[in-house]
Design an enzyme around this catalytic site. Sequence first.
Site, PDB file in Angstrom:
ATOM      1  CB  SER A 139      -0.945  -0.042   1.202  1.00 19.88           C
ATOM      2  OG  SER A 139      -1.954   0.948   1.096  1.00 19.88           O
ATOM      3  CG  ASP A 307      -6.062  -3.134  -4.544  1.00 15.53           C
ATOM      4  OD1 ASP A 307      -6.864  -2.243  -4.211  1.00 15.53           O
ATOM      5  OD2 ASP A 307      -4.880  -3.179  -4.135  1.00 15.53           O
ATOM      6  CG  HIS A 341      -5.521  -2.092  -0.754  1.00 11.94           C
ATOM      7  ND1 HIS A 341      -4.509  -1.878  -1.673  1.00 11.94           N
ATOM      8  CD2 HIS A 341      -5.162  -1.395   0.365  1.00 11.94           C
ATOM      9  CE1 HIS A 341      -3.589  -1.087  -1.142  1.00 11.94           C
ATOM     10  NE2 HIS A 341      -3.952  -0.778   0.097  1.00 11.94           N
TER      11      HIS A 341
END
Length: 465
Positions: A139, A307, A341
């Site tokens: 991330s 994601d 994600h």
Amino acid sequence: MFHRKAPFTFRNGEEIPELQIAYETWGHLNAKRDNAILLQCGMSASSHACSHARNPAPGWWEDYIGPGRPLDTNLFFVICTNNLGGCYGSSGPSSFDSSTGKRFGSRFPRFEVQDQVAAQFLLMDHLGISKVHACVGSSLGGMQSVCAAAMFPDRVGKFVSISACAKSFPGSMAFRHAQRQAIMSDPHWKGGDYYDGPLPANGLRLARQLGTITYRSGLEWQQRFGQSLAKGVTKREGLKNEFMIESYLAHQGEKWVNAYDPNSLLWISKAMDGFSMEKPDKDGKLSLLEGLKPAMMPALVIGVQHDVLFPVWQQKEIADTLRKAGNGRVVYYELDSVYGHDSFLLDAVAIGPAVKGHLEQEPDGARHIWEDLAASAMGFLQASAQRGNQADSMRDIFRALGQGEKEVERDRLKSMVKLVWSGRVNEAAVDKAFDAMAKEPLMQIEEFMAMRQVLSEAMSDTYLP
């Protein structure tokens, strides 16, 4: 805690009088100081990535750090920081300004992801680490790992970027904008200077709920919740939370109250929105290819098909651009995990082996670390053997290899004898002794000890390597 009692200047020219970076470590830094891994974390994570003796609570990457795990602490010295702008010990809006004695609040400078990486490498300087074995991030942390590779190419051996990007795109920027608006619309926010009054809790709850929607996938929601009613709800009426998905989001929002600072979300999310590794090319046009040219070290890039916050095309863009820039050591994996994600947090089975393989494989892998460990172990064994008598050394060898068993493989005993008495024993004589006195593949301790005299003679022979 790393406390730099000197001004820290941001890329925009603003500065703070001092810099604090909270960090935690696992494993041991070797004598060459070349086995460090810088673990770079997401927007809301602390430096507590894994449990340890001083803090036994599970960390946010618990399954990835430890002996034999992807970030193997038998080999590596793992360092994780709380990001600049965070609220878990590092300098950020909730920190106290040493020049005024008050919290920064709205006066904390705007910063960029590049500033966060620069602060991390100041910590590396403080620890005496001139080059890390690898940067590993997911991330925001994955953005930082790409950034570190290009900003400090001579200080990064490898990098791993998971569910990240090299340039933010409008979709994720829109999600983060909505989160910021939720907080800034709360009357208790007061322009960021709320620390002497009530927390903008309602705004923070809603911001976290919005974020949670982007962290997971619609497929998981369908499989996990569907249209099921929440616990205790028997009929649908009024406007209260009645579905499981509603209750789940409400719970996630509530967890953040008094656990994460709203201003940290605002400042860090703004840095993420403005992130780009582009640099002007020879024609003056911004180019991602130009920005990533310095990152020629081995790279592992992982994306997740479900994601929605960092679409998988962004990770492929990183890999493709690195290859076009001339990096021939880029590996790209694309996963179909339903966790979206958050797969980097929840799918260690899929992601862990890829990370471990990348960190340890040659070239620039862990072979030299293993060799150093083996040399240290051999030196210890040889020193121990020289301090004791031969009979005690032989018993120690058998017990160490046997681990409580009554029999040990003959070939393992022979190899250990050569290793422990390396330089003192004629290896050909050892082979001859074992061939003559150890006919079976397994030996008991009495059989091994019966070889003491023959092995003594092998030691007294002239050793010619």
